[in-house]
Scaffold this active site. Structure first.
Site, PDB file in Angstrom:
ATOM      1  N   PHE A 138     -48.720 -34.690  20.079  1.00  0.00           N
ATOM      2  CA  PHE A 138     -48.441 -33.405  19.444  1.00  0.00           C
ATOM      3  C   PHE A 138     -48.806 -33.520  17.972  1.00  0.00           C
ATOM      4  O   PHE A 138     -48.130 -34.190  17.203  1.00  0.00           O
ATOM      5  CB  PHE A 138     -46.974 -32.989  19.583  1.00  0.00           C
ATOM      6  CG  PHE A 138     -46.724 -31.635  18.969  1.00  0.00           C
ATOM      7  CD1 PHE A 138     -47.001 -30.479  19.693  1.00  0.00           C
ATOM      8  CD2 PHE A 138     -46.250 -31.512  17.678  1.00  0.00           C
ATOM      9  CE1 PHE A 138     -46.806 -29.228  19.121  1.00  0.00           C
ATOM     10  CE2 PHE A 138     -46.049 -30.263  17.101  1.00  0.00           C
ATOM     11  CZ  PHE A 138     -46.332 -29.113  17.826  1.00  0.00           C
ATOM     12  N   ASP A 224     -50.519 -40.124  12.246  1.00  0.00           N
ATOM     13  CA  ASP A 224     -49.797 -38.869  12.004  1.00  0.00           C
ATOM     14  C   ASP A 224     -48.311 -39.197  11.861  1.00  0.00           C
ATOM     15  O   ASP A 224     -47.616 -39.441  12.839  1.00  0.00           O
ATOM     16  CB  ASP A 224     -50.034 -37.911  13.176  1.00  0.00           C
ATOM     17  CG  ASP A 224     -49.320 -36.575  13.006  1.00  0.00           C
ATOM     18  OD1 ASP A 224     -48.431 -36.467  12.130  1.00  0.00           O
ATOM     19  OD2 ASP A 224     -49.635 -35.631  13.758  1.00  0.00           O
ATOM     20  N   LYS A 253     -43.517 -32.133   6.589  1.00  0.00           N
ATOM     21  CA  LYS A 253     -42.099 -31.902   6.867  1.00  0.00           C
ATOM     22  C   LYS A 253     -41.183 -32.390   5.757  1.00  0.00           C
ATOM     23  O   LYS A 253     -40.903 -31.667   4.814  1.00  0.00           O
ATOM     24  CB  LYS A 253     -41.724 -32.477   8.225  1.00  0.00           C
ATOM     25  CG  LYS A 253     -42.438 -31.763   9.384  1.00  0.00           C
ATOM     26  CD  LYS A 253     -41.832 -32.067  10.714  1.00  0.00           C
ATOM     27  CE  LYS A 253     -42.629 -31.462  11.875  1.00  0.00           C
ATOM     28  NZ  LYS A 253     -42.697 -30.002  11.854  1.00  0.00           N
TER      29      LYS A 253
END
Length: 407
Positions: A138, A224, A253
């Site tokens: 993801f 990531d 984030k």
């Protein structure tokens, strides 16, 4: 049904299915709904609120900077961006940073950079560069990224996809990575822990072996760390558990301190050097306000030893959750304060379980129908975790007997 929920359902797009709660206030690791009920946040907005709600140092940086200067465009220099970039490179050990806003933007930046590096530096024939990704990945929801997702819902009815530039290998299998590399391979894009896939932790040594393979075969290792980075797994970066030095790194984030969308793609000198003025950009990427918040967030992470705190409290929470024995729980796994509880779907769906947790004052979110994730803000107290485990135990009792595993 709340009037606010009804209003959102009437006018909002239907791409989310939120839990039936209307939040109105947050402080530290705690949230309150619009009727004054208090909840412990065990999700942290998927790590975007890693430093808690309204952290005073980050909030001060935000308000002071917002009153002074927020957005001017990268057509000009600002006085907050340079120290933010310097700190970001210092903390991560990377040479250069390219600031963006969302994590998906950071991934898109990494893809563009890897492809241009392949053509300019590795001399891959134009328009043939491949990027290897993992099953269960993801990396976001843009049209390019969903094209290499292995999750049917993320892909269905959004084609045609940019699939010719991507190749899949099983997550956690370094041998499969080595076999998939060709002369046209530009990069291997990987998450240190797969969050959306259900908090899947790869075998120990996997990332280090991937690093070795990529170095040997002249392939970029791009990691990531949008969800796992900045203390979440018990190290500043999850790759630090194995001493891995990637060629490219994606952060997001937590970098925005729970106040701003701030992300970045970082890379070694020669890789980032393929970008020339006009090659890439973002209207809000690197804005003065985001840079001030990002710098404050990095300082809080380091000054308050939050990575170390995550390691200690994560071990504690994992042991506490593993000790709770229930016929509906099939596995408990994680790293640092990123933990997944796997549930037997024949007995209870993860969605139903997190709705039960909501009634008990704990906010979590399901993934893949079988996993409830627990990732509280890194500033959470041990007593808060004890309280949460008691509530989780109460929720499990609604689906069968619960007992404590003997030490």
């Amino acid at each position: 049904m709340s009037d606010k929920i009804a209003l959102e359902r009437r006018y909002g797009a239907t791409n989310y299915a939120p839990l039936p709660i209307v939040l109105s206030r947050g402080e530290g690791p705690w949230l309150w709904d619009d009727e004054g009920r208090k909840y412990l946040d065990m999700l942290s907005a998927y790590s975007a609120v890693s430093f808690g709600y309204g952290h005073p140092k980050i909030l001060k940086a935000f308000t002071d900077q917002a009153a002074r200067l927020a957005v001017t465009s990268r057509a000009f220099h600002s006085d907050t961006l340079p120290p933010f970039l310097a700190k970001l490179c210092e903390v991560t050990g990377m040479d250069r940073a390219l600031p963006m806003t969302t994590g998906a933007e950071g991934v898109e930046t990494a893809i563009k950079c890897a492809r241009k590096w392949a053509y300019v530096s590795k001399k891959v024939p134009r328009d043939t560069a491949e990027i290897i990704v993992c099953d269960g990945n993801f990396h976001g929801r843009t049209s390019t990224i969903v094209g290499f997702s292995s999750e049917p819902q993320y892909r269905d009815d959004f084609g045609p996809y940019a699939t010719q530039g991507f190749k899949h290998v099983p997550f956690g299998d370094a041998t499969a990575l080595a076999a998939a590399i060709t002369p046209n391979t530009a990069a291997f894009l990987v998450e240190p822990v797969q969050g959306e896939a259900g908090i899947v932790v790869p075998p120990e040594g996997y990332l280090k072996e991937c690093e070795r393979i990529c170095r040997e075969r002249n392939v970029l290792l791009i990691v990531d760390e949008v969800q796992t980075g900045l203390g979440r797994t018990g190290k500043v970066l999850a790759i630090h558990h194995e001493g891995v030095k990637p060629d490219g790194l994606i952060l997001g984030k937590a970098l925005g301190g729970g106040l701003m969308p701030v992300s970045a793609f970082l890379a070694r000198e020669d890789v980032m050097g393929v970008f020339k003025p006009g090659d890439h950009g973002s209207t809000f990427g690197g804005n003065a306000l985001g840079a001030a918040v990002g710098l404050a967030s990095l300082n809080v992470l380091l000054d308050e030893n939050l990575a170390e705190r995550s390691a200690t409290l994560g071990d504690y929470l994992l042991k506490k959750l593993k000790a709770v024995q229930s016929p509906v729980v099939t596995d408990v796994r994680g790293k640092g304060l990123l933990i997944g509880v796997e549930l037997d779907p024949r007995k209870v769906s993860a969605r139903r379980f997190v709705e039960t947790l909501l009634k008990h004052g704990v906010l979590s979110k399901d993934t893949h129908g079988t996993v409830a994730r627990f990732a509280p803000p890194l500033i959470v107290e041990r007593a808060d975790l004890d309280w949460a485990v008691d509530r989780i135990r109460d929720a499990l009792r609604e689906y069968g007997p619960v007992y404590e595993k003997a030490a």
